[in-house]
Design a protein around this motif. Structure first.
Motif, PDB file in Angstrom:
ATOM      1  N   PHE A 166       0.830  -1.206   0.000  1.00 43.31           N
ATOM      2  CA  PHE A 166       0.000   0.000   0.000  1.00 43.31           C
ATOM      3  C   PHE A 166       0.868   1.262   0.000  1.00 43.31           C
ATOM      4  O   PHE A 166       0.753   2.126  -0.860  1.00 43.31           O
ATOM      5  N   HIS A 167       1.774   1.366   0.962  1.00 43.39           N
ATOM      6  CA  HIS A 167       2.585   2.566   1.076  1.00 43.39           C
ATOM      7  C   HIS A 167       3.726   2.614   0.055  1.00 43.39           C
ATOM      8  O   HIS A 167       4.201   3.694  -0.294  1.00 43.39           O
ATOM      9  N   SER A 168       4.175   1.454  -0.420  1.00 42.29           N
ATOM     10  CA  SER A 168       5.173   1.447  -1.498  1.00 42.29           C
ATOM     11  C   SER A 168       4.611   2.129  -2.739  1.00 42.29           C
ATOM     12  O   SER A 168       5.274   2.956  -3.380  1.00 42.29           O
ATOM     13  N   VAL A 169       3.372   1.780  -3.085  1.00 48.00           N
ATOM     14  CA  VAL A 169       2.729   2.397  -4.247  1.00 48.00           C
ATOM     15  C   VAL A 169       2.539   3.894  -4.023  1.00 48.00           C
ATOM     16  O   VAL A 169       2.819   4.720  -4.906  1.00 48.00           O
ATOM     17  N   ILE A 177      -6.945  -0.522   5.058  1.00 46.12           N
ATOM     18  CA  ILE A 177      -7.789  -1.704   5.270  1.00 46.12           C
ATOM     19  C   ILE A 177      -8.890  -1.801   4.212  1.00 46.12           C
ATOM     20  O   ILE A 177      -9.401  -2.874   3.912  1.00 46.12           O
ATOM     21  N   ILE A 178      -9.277  -0.647   3.612  1.00 49.96           N
ATOM     22  CA  ILE A 178     -10.345  -0.638   2.609  1.00 49.96           C
ATOM     23  C   ILE A 178      -9.765  -0.817   1.211  1.00 49.96           C
ATOM     24  O   ILE A 178     -10.270  -1.588   0.397  1.00 49.96           O
ATOM     25  N   TRP A 179      -8.681  -0.064   0.901  1.00 52.28           N
ATOM     26  CA  TRP A 179      -8.100  -0.125  -0.440  1.00 52.28           C
ATOM     27  C   TRP A 179      -6.926  -1.083  -0.404  1.00 52.28           C
ATOM     28  O   TRP A 179      -5.808  -0.722  -0.085  1.00 52.28           O
ATOM     29  N   SER A 180      -7.190  -2.338  -0.707  1.00 52.72           N
ATOM     30  CA  SER A 180      -6.188  -3.392  -0.572  1.00 52.72           C
ATOM     31  C   SER A 180      -5.385  -3.573  -1.855  1.00 52.72           C
ATOM     32  O   SER A 180      -5.938  -3.534  -2.953  1.00 52.72           O
ATOM     33  N   ILE A 181      -4.063  -3.762  -1.718  1.00 53.79           N
ATOM     34  CA  ILE A 181      -3.190  -4.039  -2.853  1.00 53.79           C
ATOM     35  C   ILE A 181      -2.452  -5.340  -2.557  1.00 53.79           C
ATOM     36  O   ILE A 181      -1.790  -5.458  -1.521  1.00 53.79           O
ATOM     37  N   ASN A 182      -2.543  -6.312  -3.468  1.00 47.19           N
ATOM     38  CA  ASN A 182      -1.777  -7.528  -3.263  1.00 47.19           C
ATOM     39  C   ASN A 182      -0.418  -7.413  -3.966  1.00 47.19           C
ATOM     40  O   ASN A 182      -0.117  -6.416  -4.614  1.00 47.19           O
ATOM     41  N   GLU A 183       0.379  -8.451  -3.846  1.00 44.45           N
ATOM     42  CA  GLU A 183       1.738  -8.390  -4.381  1.00 44.45           C
ATOM     43  C   GLU A 183       1.764  -8.225  -5.898  1.00 44.45           C
ATOM     44  O   GLU A 183       2.535  -7.420  -6.433  1.00 44.45           O
ATOM     45  N   SER A 184       0.916  -8.950  -6.599  1.00 44.25           N
ATOM     46  CA  SER A 184       0.895  -8.857  -8.062  1.00 44.25           C
ATOM     47  C   SER A 184       0.510  -7.454  -8.520  1.00 44.25           C
ATOM     48  O   SER A 184       1.109  -6.899  -9.454  1.00 44.25           O
ATOM     49  N   ASP A 185      -0.502  -6.875  -7.861  1.00 44.87           N
ATOM     50  CA  ASP A 185      -0.906  -5.504  -8.195  1.00 44.87           C
ATOM     51  C   ASP A 185       0.246  -4.535  -7.945  1.00 44.87           C
ATOM     52  O   ASP A 185       0.533  -3.661  -8.771  1.00 44.87           O
ATOM     53  N   ALA A 186       0.891  -4.667  -6.799  1.00 40.76           N
ATOM     54  CA  ALA A 186       1.989  -3.765  -6.446  1.00 40.76           C
ATOM     55  C   ALA A 186       3.114  -3.844  -7.464  1.00 40.76           C
ATOM     56  O   ALA A 186       3.658  -2.814  -7.897  1.00 40.76           O
TER      57      ALA A 186
END
Length: 268
Positions: free
Chosen positions: A164-167, A241-250
């Protein structure tokens, strides 16, 4: 003269349990036949072949280590079972297992490299340190030859696989870089319009000598605006917690931002 074989100290019970649970995991771990094969090849007695896989490994490892007072054969088992040649076409599985093993092995001052061999590392004492050393996201980005700006702006977040914060930090790096190159102070769409104008551009990704090149310049500007709108604005105003990012998305998002940085770097 043969070089004496290095003797590795015994592993703690918790480290052996972690290794056993990882390699005996139902979906990504070893099969029963593979466990039999690698125990035999590592000269470890299969004390209870009929029980749950991870417990089978744990009992075999502990029994052997208690008898010989070193962890050499356990580490040999990991080397054999994690040989890269076994994972041709299964890179994701290999990296998943290596990542999980490295979190555990770091408590014993060991790290499993991509070639399937061990290297010594500083012993970790906390979960956060173990996560940082395993560093799965950063490793995958390096394999993609990701632009250095991503690592510069996202260092702390990448070390803890904080997608999340990396993006969020990576997207912010685009505007910062444009301001540094142009001397502009604006932000968002206004910054992009001024920097990549086709009439009086401060940055040109091509020579703008024909309609096709002008369209490319406009398209690039719209790409950056789209990244801002979808990822920077969303992550800035929406709880993690609402806007979730998984590894592939990131990985995909950060690769797009890496492409943007390369084009900005090459811009006239």
């Amino acid at each position: 003269m043969n070089k004496p074989k290095k003797i590795f100290d015994p592993l703690s019970g918790s480290v052996i349990e972690g290794i056993s649970r990882t390699l005996g995991e139902t979906n990504n771990g070893l099969t029963g036949d593979e466990i039999s094969k690698f125990l035999h090849e590592s000269n470890i007695t299969d004390t209870e072949p009929g029980i749950t896989k991870w417990k089978r490994l744990f009992n075999a490892f502990v029994n052997h280590q208690n008898k010989y007072r070193n962890s050499n054969n356990i580490l040999s088992f990991i080397n054999k079972s994690m040989s890269p040649a076994r994972f041709i076409g299964k890179y994701e599985k290999f990296e998943h297992l290596r990542f999980e093993l490295n979190k555990i092995l770091s408590f014993s001052g060991l790290q499993l490299k991509e070639n399937g061999k061990f290297t010594l590392t500083e012993i970790t004492t906390t979960i956060s340190e173990a996560e940082q050393k395993a560093n799965r996201l950063k490793s995958k980005l390096e394999l993609r030859n990701t632009h250095e700006k991503i690592f510069e702006y996202c260092k702390a977040e990448l070390l803890t696989d904080n997608y999340f914060h990396s993006v969020f930090e990576a997207v912010k790096s685009i505007a910062d870089t444009i301001r540094q190159k142009t001397g502009l102070s604006q932000d968002g769409g206004e910054l992009i319009d001024l920097a990549f104008s086709t009439k009086n551009p401060l940055l040109k990704i091509n020579k703008l000598s024909n309609e096709t090149e002008e369209s490319e310049q406009k398209g690039f500007a719209n790409l950056i605006k789209g990244v801002f709108g979808m990822f920077r604005n969303t992550t800035a105003h929406t709880p993690k917690i609402i806007w979730s990012i998984n590894e592939s998305d990131a990985l995909d998002i950060l690769s797009t931002i890496s492409l943007i940085h390369r084009r900005i770097e090459q811009a006239e």
